[in-house]
Design a protein around this motif. Structure first.
Motif, PDB file in Angstrom:
ATOM      1  N   GLY A 344      39.297  37.548  41.090  1.00  0.00           N
ATOM      2  CA  GLY A 344      39.943  38.227  42.217  1.00  0.00           C
ATOM      3  C   GLY A 344      38.937  38.680  43.272  1.00  0.00           C
ATOM      4  O   GLY A 344      39.185  38.561  44.476  1.00  0.00           O
ATOM      5  N   LEU A 348      38.722  37.865  47.363  1.00  0.00           N
ATOM      6  CA  LEU A 348      38.599  38.875  48.424  1.00  0.00           C
ATOM      7  C   LEU A 348      37.364  38.615  49.278  1.00  0.00           C
ATOM      8  O   LEU A 348      37.405  38.728  50.501  1.00  0.00           O
ATOM      9  CB  LEU A 348      38.509  40.272  47.811  1.00  0.00           C
ATOM     10  N   GLU A 384      48.055  38.251  45.125  1.00  0.00           N
ATOM     11  CA  GLU A 384      47.454  39.582  44.869  1.00  0.00           C
ATOM     12  C   GLU A 384      46.299  39.826  45.846  1.00  0.00           C
ATOM     13  O   GLU A 384      46.199  40.879  46.460  1.00  0.00           O
ATOM     14  CB  GLU A 384      46.881  39.701  43.442  1.00  0.00           C
ATOM     15  N   ALA A 385      45.426  38.812  45.953  1.00  0.00           N
ATOM     16  CA  ALA A 385      44.247  38.973  46.815  1.00  0.00           C
ATOM     17  C   ALA A 385      44.674  39.173  48.267  1.00  0.00           C
ATOM     18  O   ALA A 385      44.150  40.038  48.971  1.00  0.00           O
ATOM     19  CB  ALA A 385      43.342  37.757  46.691  1.00  0.00           C
ATOM     20  N   LYS A 388      46.160  42.618  48.722  1.00  0.00           N
ATOM     21  CA  LYS A 388      45.108  43.648  48.634  1.00  0.00           C
ATOM     22  C   LYS A 388      44.303  43.667  49.951  1.00  0.00           C
ATOM     23  O   LYS A 388      44.001  44.727  50.493  1.00  0.00           O
ATOM     24  CB  LYS A 388      44.184  43.374  47.453  1.00  0.00           C
ATOM     25  N   TRP A 389      44.003  42.458  50.438  1.00  0.00           N
ATOM     26  CA  TRP A 389      43.276  42.370  51.715  1.00  0.00           C
ATOM     27  C   TRP A 389      44.096  43.064  52.810  1.00  0.00           C
ATOM     28  O   TRP A 389      43.570  43.844  53.597  1.00  0.00           O
ATOM     29  CB  TRP A 389      43.036  40.896  52.095  1.00  0.00           C
ATOM     30  N   TYR A 390      45.411  42.769  52.834  1.00  0.00           N
ATOM     31  CA  TYR A 390      46.284  43.258  53.899  1.00  0.00           C
ATOM     32  C   TYR A 390      46.391  44.782  53.864  1.00  0.00           C
ATOM     33  O   TYR A 390      46.298  45.442  54.903  1.00  0.00           O
ATOM     34  CB  TYR A 390      47.672  42.632  53.741  1.00  0.00           C
ATOM     35  N   THR A 391      46.567  45.342  52.662  1.00  0.00           N
ATOM     36  CA  THR A 391      46.820  46.787  52.587  1.00  0.00           C
ATOM     37  C   THR A 391      45.551  47.618  52.686  1.00  0.00           C
ATOM     38  O   THR A 391      45.554  48.673  53.296  1.00  0.00           O
ATOM     39  CB  THR A 391      47.547  47.157  51.277  1.00  0.00           C
ATOM     40  N   GLU A 392      44.452  47.140  52.098  1.00  0.00           N
ATOM     41  CA  GLU A 392      43.296  48.051  52.077  1.00  0.00           C
ATOM     42  C   GLU A 392      41.926  47.393  52.206  1.00  0.00           C
ATOM     43  O   GLU A 392      40.956  48.054  52.597  1.00  0.00           O
ATOM     44  CB  GLU A 392      43.312  48.853  50.765  1.00  0.00           C
ATOM     45  N   ALA A 393      41.801  46.108  51.867  1.00  0.00           N
ATOM     46  CA  ALA A 393      40.447  45.559  51.718  1.00  0.00           C
ATOM     47  C   ALA A 393      39.877  44.883  52.970  1.00  0.00           C
ATOM     48  O   ALA A 393      38.755  44.423  52.971  1.00  0.00           O
ATOM     49  CB  ALA A 393      40.413  44.581  50.545  1.00  0.00           C
ATOM     50  N   LYS A 414      55.911  39.482  49.726  1.00  0.00           N
ATOM     51  CA  LYS A 414      56.487  40.636  49.014  1.00  0.00           C
ATOM     52  C   LYS A 414      57.917  40.325  48.549  1.00  0.00           C
ATOM     53  O   LYS A 414      58.294  40.633  47.420  1.00  0.00           O
ATOM     54  CB  LYS A 414      56.486  41.868  49.928  1.00  0.00           C
TER      55      LYS A 414
END
Length: 428
Positions: A344, A348, A384-385, A388-393, A414
């Motif tokens: 993962g 990212l 997932e990656a 995760k990138w979209y929301t916080e990374a 989603k």
């Protein structure tokens, strides 16, 4: 009449001529006599130093005042020789015998950092006052380093400490270290031992970042291994030598430089393989091997691969055409990208690389979402990656543009996730 004026004018000229040439002749003679002769200069400086003794503030004042009377520009080397060694140095570093010397110089001073800092101040003041000595001083230090074998261990230590302080204060450029790569000095271990003292005093004055910055500026950052003979020029040996000497920071820095060098090499090699059109299976096998050799993480590796993939093409300058070109190219290389995104974190890392690339290369600004979707379909990036990138990374570069581009796709992801979850519940 004009005629009589001309006659008297010619007569005047005749009378003046001999005196003019006479004067010219005199100065010419004086020039000849004043050929390079540092004896008188050395006498004056030595005498002054003997009178001022160990009071370095008085020494600085004396040097400041003497610059007005003596020809520092012409005798810079003599001046610095005396301040360092007490008299003029013959090739190889021995003192020339036939002249008066002074006991008040760097080589006879106390061997401690405080004294060396005070000496550095003397040189600093002198060069600030007589700016034209800057170049000569740097040349002097280079020369002294080449003479190291002619000095005692204590003299070397003092010179090393002083040089470290001068480097820290920016009085001389790190390019002087070139002298330490001299074969004879390296072979006998003189260079490495000198470097330990030098870097200790440099780091003590400033810090490892200042050292790194100065070395990078003159391209010395990748050359520190050359302080050792070829058969000992390894990261392990370097690291052990400097860590044992209490300079772990320097050995970490050199190790890091080595790995940056290795990464650049690897990237170049990958680009060449792609340009030749080597089969991807071979490229993957080669990359795995290199990754193991250089003990690189998969996250580091995917960054190198992305850069290689994107550098192996001439990109179209037109925005509408470049996206098409990028999709085709990345589709072709998706097996390679997939082989190095098994974690993962690597996915990212790749997403961040893509974000930075599209931001830094303005033609790609609109291509970001299409590239991510393609790599999602090619099974390189997981949902997932991406979520995760979209929301916080994500990083700040072009954030608002890219998040806006991705909005619809993320919503779709989603929904798809929710649907598959409810299907699973029904099946249960």
């Amino acid at each position: 009449s004009t005629e009589s004026f001309l006659v008297s004018f010619m007569n005047n000229q005749k009378q003046q001529k001999p005196t003019l040439t006479g004067q010219r002749f005199k100065t010419r003679k004086r020039d000849e006599k004043e050929r390079f002769d540092p004896t008188q200069f050395q006498e004056s400086i030595v005498q002054g130093l003997n009178q001022t003794g160990t009071d370095l503030e008085a020494v600085a004042k004396f040097l400041d005042a003497s610059g007005a009377k003596l020809d520092y520009r012409r005798y810079a080397e003599t001046l610095f020789d005396i301040l360092v060694a007490g008299g003029m140095l013959a090739p190889g570093g021995t003192l020339s015998d036939d002249m008066t010397r002074t006991e008040f110089c760097l080589f006879t001073a106390q061997e401690d950092l405080e004294t060396m800092q005070a000496y550095a101040q003397v040189f600093n003041k002198l060069i600030r006052r007589y700016k034209y000595l800057e170049k000569g001083f740097e040349e002097e230090i280079k020369k002294l380093l080449l003479f190291l074998k002619g000095f005692t261990e204590s003299e070397r230590n003092k010179l090393a400490m002083l040089t470290g302080i001068l480097l820290a204060n920016g009085n001389i450029s790190a390019s002087i270290l070139n002298s330490l790569f001299n074969e004879n000095l390296v072979k006998e271990g003189v260079s490495a031992a000198f470097a330990v003292k030098l870097f200790k005093s440099w780091i003590n004055e400033k810090d490892i970042n200042s050292v790194a910055g100065s070395l990078r500026k003159v391209g010395m950052d990748n050359r520190l291994m050359e302080l050792f003979p070829a058969n000992k020029r390894s990261c392990e040996h370097f690291s052990k030598y400097f860590t044992d000497a209490g300079l772990k920071e320097l050995s970490d820095f050199a190790r890091n430089q080595q790995s940056i060098g290795a990464r650049k090499e690897l990237q170049k090699e990958l680009q060449e393989q792609m340009a030749r059109g080597d089969p991807q299976k071979e490229i993957i096998a080669f990359t795995r091997e290199e990754m193991k050799k250089a003990s690189l993480s998969e996250q580091a590796m995917i960054g190198i691969i992305w850069t290689s993939v994107m550098s192996s093409v001439e990109w179209n300058k037109k925005e509408e055409l470049v996206t098409e070109q990028a999709i085709k190219h990345l589709k072709q290389y998706s097996p390679l990208l997939k082989a190095f995104t098994s974690q993962g974190l690597s996915e990212l890392s790749l997403l961040l690389k893509i974000q930075e690339y599209c931001y830094d290369n303005i033609h790609f600004m609109k291509a970001f979402q299409k590239i991510v979707v393609l790599l999602y379909k090619a099974d390189v990036l997981s949902e997932e990656a991406i979520l995760k990138w979209y929301t916080e990374a994500h990083v700040a570069k072009g954030k608002s543009v890219f998040l806006e581009q991705m909005k619809k796709f993320v919503e779709w992801l989603k929904n798809a996730e929710e649907e598959s979850e409810s299907e699973e519940e029904e099946a249960d």
